[in-house]
Design a protein around this motif. Sequence first.
Motif, PDB file in Angstrom:
ATOM      1  N   LYS A 107      -6.915  33.519 -26.428  1.00 39.69           N
ATOM      2  CA  LYS A 107      -8.011  34.478 -26.296  1.00 39.69           C
ATOM      3  C   LYS A 107      -7.761  35.467 -25.155  1.00 39.69           C
ATOM      4  O   LYS A 107      -8.214  36.608 -25.197  1.00 39.69           O
ATOM      5  N   LEU A 108      -7.019  35.038 -24.149  1.00 36.67           N
ATOM      6  CA  LEU A 108      -6.738  35.892 -23.001  1.00 36.67           C
ATOM      7  C   LEU A 108      -5.562  36.851 -23.228  1.00 36.67           C
ATOM      8  O   LEU A 108      -5.358  37.765 -22.435  1.00 36.67           O
ATOM      9  N   ILE A 109      -4.789  36.670 -24.276  1.00 33.26           N
ATOM     10  CA  ILE A 109      -3.636  37.538 -24.511  1.00 33.26           C
ATOM     11  C   ILE A 109      -4.050  38.997 -24.714  1.00 33.26           C
ATOM     12  O   ILE A 109      -3.456  39.884 -24.090  1.00 33.26           O
ATOM     13  N   PRO A 110      -5.053  39.315 -25.549  1.00 33.56           N
ATOM     14  CA  PRO A 110      -5.401  40.738 -25.700  1.00 33.56           C
ATOM     15  C   PRO A 110      -5.843  41.410 -24.407  1.00 33.56           C
ATOM     16  O   PRO A 110      -5.474  42.556 -24.143  1.00 33.56           O
ATOM     17  N   ILE A 111      -6.598  40.708 -23.579  1.00 33.13           N
ATOM     18  CA  ILE A 111      -7.030  41.327 -22.320  1.00 33.13           C
ATOM     19  C   ILE A 111      -5.884  41.409 -21.317  1.00 33.13           C
ATOM     20  O   ILE A 111      -5.855  42.290 -20.472  1.00 33.13           O
ATOM     21  N   SER A 112      -4.906  40.518 -21.433  1.00 33.26           N
ATOM     22  CA  SER A 112      -3.755  40.623 -20.536  1.00 33.26           C
ATOM     23  C   SER A 112      -2.872  41.801 -20.928  1.00 33.26           C
ATOM     24  O   SER A 112      -2.142  42.329 -20.092  1.00 33.26           O
ATOM     25  N   LEU A 113      -2.936  42.224 -22.177  1.00 34.65           N
ATOM     26  CA  LEU A 113      -2.156  43.380 -22.620  1.00 34.65           C
ATOM     27  C   LEU A 113      -2.895  44.700 -22.407  1.00 34.65           C
ATOM     28  O   LEU A 113      -2.269  45.707 -22.074  1.00 34.65           O
ATOM     29  N   THR A 114      -4.207  44.706 -22.616  1.00 35.95           N
ATOM     30  CA  THR A 114      -4.986  45.950 -22.488  1.00 35.95           C
ATOM     31  C   THR A 114      -6.272  45.696 -21.696  1.00 35.95           C
ATOM     32  O   THR A 114      -7.353  45.598 -22.273  1.00 35.95           O
ATOM     33  N   PRO A 115      -6.188  45.622 -20.378  1.00 31.67           N
ATOM     34  CA  PRO A 115      -7.374  45.284 -19.593  1.00 31.67           C
ATOM     35  C   PRO A 115      -8.302  46.466 -19.309  1.00 31.67           C
ATOM     36  O   PRO A 115      -9.484  46.271 -19.063  1.00 31.67           O
ATOM     37  N   LEU A 116      -7.767  47.672 -19.334  1.00 31.80           N
ATOM     38  CA  LEU A 116      -8.587  48.831 -18.993  1.00 31.80           C
ATOM     39  C   LEU A 116      -9.481  49.188 -20.174  1.00 31.80           C
ATOM     40  O   LEU A 116      -9.059  49.167 -21.328  1.00 31.80           O
ATOM     41  N   GLY A 117     -10.714  49.516 -19.889  1.00 32.67           N
ATOM     42  CA  GLY A 117     -11.675  49.802 -20.945  1.00 32.67           C
ATOM     43  C   GLY A 117     -12.375  48.560 -21.466  1.00 32.67           C
ATOM     44  O   GLY A 117     -13.009  48.594 -22.508  1.00 32.67           O
ATOM     45  N   ARG A 118     -12.248  47.467 -20.737  1.00 33.04           N
ATOM     46  CA  ARG A 118     -12.922  46.218 -21.097  1.00 33.04           C
ATOM     47  C   ARG A 118     -13.745  45.741 -19.910  1.00 33.04           C
ATOM     48  O   ARG A 118     -13.447  46.061 -18.768  1.00 33.04           O
ATOM     49  N   GLU A 119     -14.736  44.957 -20.226  1.00 33.04           N
ATOM     50  CA  GLU A 119     -15.593  44.388 -19.194  1.00 33.04           C
ATOM     51  C   GLU A 119     -15.771  42.909 -19.485  1.00 33.04           C
ATOM     52  O   GLU A 119     -15.853  42.503 -20.645  1.00 33.04           O
ATOM     53  N   ILE A 120     -15.829  42.111 -18.453  1.00 30.14           N
ATOM     54  CA  ILE A 120     -16.000  40.662 -18.607  1.00 30.14           C
ATOM     55  C   ILE A 120     -17.472  40.345 -18.386  1.00 30.14           C
ATOM     56  O   ILE A 120     -18.041  40.663 -17.344  1.00 30.14           O
TER      57      ILE A 120
END
Length: 130
Positions: A107-120
């Motif tokens: 589940k963390l792979i997509p955010i590790s590749l594209t973190p900008l434009g996302r919020e946790i």
Amino acid sequence: MKTILNLIWLIFGGIWLFLGYVVAGAILCITIIGIPFGIAAFRIAVYALWPFGRAAVERRDAGAGSLIGNVLWVILAGWWLALGHLFTGIAQCITIIGIPLGLANFKLIPISLTPLGREIVSTEQQFAGW
């Protein structure tokens, strides 16, 4: 249940992934241009330390700057952080008890590749229409 999973996660992989993001963030913060990437790495580090009960959602107001930044992020740090999640997730899925941890790594792979434009956000905020 979230707390128990987070504690098991912390022991069996979370601390090492957290340290990987902290090292990436520190290296990226050396230059002025890299500071936004370093801040993103520190934000994901906290998420990688305690992932259960939280989710990464895309921000509606993210623009072209996020896209360009994500391309640079993949080149600078994202690919090796994603590989760390992939290999850790595969290793954790070997045991039945580790399957939820391995799935959290995937589940963390997509955010590790594209973190900008996302919020946790917390999962409660995610399902409340955040």
